[in-house]
Design an enzyme around this catalytic site. Sequence first.
Site, PDB file in Angstrom:
ATOM      1  N   ASP A 362      -6.411   1.043   3.699  1.00 28.40           N
ATOM      2  CA  ASP A 362      -5.944   0.446   4.514  1.00 28.40           C
ATOM      3  C   ASP A 362      -5.434  -0.876   4.654  1.00 28.40           C
ATOM      4  OD1 ASP A 362      -5.440   1.205   7.899  1.00 28.40           O
ATOM      5  OD2 ASP A 362      -6.478  -0.639   7.357  1.00 28.40           O
ATOM      6  N   GLU A 406       0.269   2.096   7.212  1.00 30.31           N
ATOM      7  CA  GLU A 406      -0.312   1.138   6.616  1.00 30.31           C
ATOM      8  C   GLU A 406      -1.496   1.538   5.390  1.00 30.31           C
ATOM      9  OE1 GLU A 406      -2.651   0.141  10.350  1.00 30.31           O
ATOM     10  OE2 GLU A 406      -0.682   1.098   9.877  1.00 30.31           O
TER      11      GLU A 406
END
Length: 488
Positions: A362, A406
């Site tokens: 992440d 993301e």
Amino acid sequence: MHSNKRNELLQQLPTPLMFKQRGDSSYCLNTAFLSLFGISPDSKKGSEPTDFRFYDPLTKNELTGEKCPYQALEKGDVASTWVRLQTPERSLHCFINGSTITDNGTQWLVFHIDANNRVTANNGNDSAGAQRHIEFNQLLTKFSSKLINASAQDLDVIIAQSLAAFGEFCDVDRCYLFEFSDDFALMSNTHEWVAAGVNPYIDELQNMPTKEMPYLIGHIEHGLFKVDDVSNIPDSAIAEREEFQKENICSILCSRIMADGKTHGFIGCDITGSPYTWSASDIEYLKRIGDMLGNTLQNIYNRKAIHTMQQELIEANRQLQKLANIDGLTGIANRRLFNSTLDKDLAQSCRKQDALSLLLIDVDFFKLYNDQYGHVAGDSVLQKVAQTLADSCVGTDDLVARYGGEEFAVILPSTTTDRAKDIANRIVENVKGLGIEHEASPHDGLLTVSIGIATQEDNCDENCVELIDKADKALYRAKSTGRGRVCA
């Protein structure tokens, strides 16, 4: 019998003969011989042996020395064989049978000439003409069967064989194929067969501008170019006439070849030495050979077109497959490909009793980055991170994918937890090493990533969903304990 009477008798026989008394330096030619070879009766009452050449029709080598039929007959040997007999006016494929006749102590050396060729076939003999048609149809059938399934690689050889067979059957001196360039601006002699003793010109007839041969091209575009006597070509086409004469062509016959709906080229044949009047059967045979070659070229064009369409379809499917499995922004695998690959790799690791590790990654504080720097800068960051992930994984079977937003994922087959930690820590350092400014990040104001690791050992007690969940929980721990780190 007196020698003059013997001479007169031989002169009157209907079969073509060359004869002389033993010891004479020159041969006499009877009327039938003169007619067969197109020799004027006034120009050749007697002929020196050097006026005539014998060639082996297979090797095309000239028969000289002891191999020359003259020498064989002079020595008393049998001189019966197939030859290509070349006179100053015309050359023909024929069977010669030499014999010695003794008359009142005088020996006569006699050559009987049997020519089964275009000249004798066009003399009005209906039965001979019918037999010739049958033989030609057999010849055409033979090569048609070869050409039906001919590949582009085989075509050159079969065309060469077809021209040779046609040239020998029709007893012409040269037979050839010319092909035009796609824009019709140039033409090249791509295949050529020549009879024994005839000069080839294929090397000199390449990339010839069609505009320099308007007389020939004009007739070819209408289907046929037929010239019985090249010297009668009009002065308006003097350059073409001189080109033909330079190649010693006296008669020329060419037929158009159509392929892919346009004029592809033409097939042609020549007579050298002296003019020849082309018969209706000559024209028919040449056209049929041309049609056969045109149909073959058309078939090959069709096959090439189908192959091209197939390749384009394969490429289109490949592109569709790529679009279906590749993330449009980052260029790495998308979620769909990730799911199918993880399912396959996990099953394979179980069969091999091998380890498999999964990384969930992440980008830290990505929403804050977007808010401060804008979505264009955010997209650029995702692209750079994706490239860094791909560069950080060295296994040929590793898969780097965009998991969503993301988040990224990396599948590491045959990778233990310890080895996965090494790779994950390298990724963390490499992303930080990009030096991407991120003021909202507590990690020296630089963009960082957090990584969670899950490993399926050789016990195969977890499925894909469970392995992803395990990695997701590890990622949550990495984020909740400060981000910019790895947890397993």
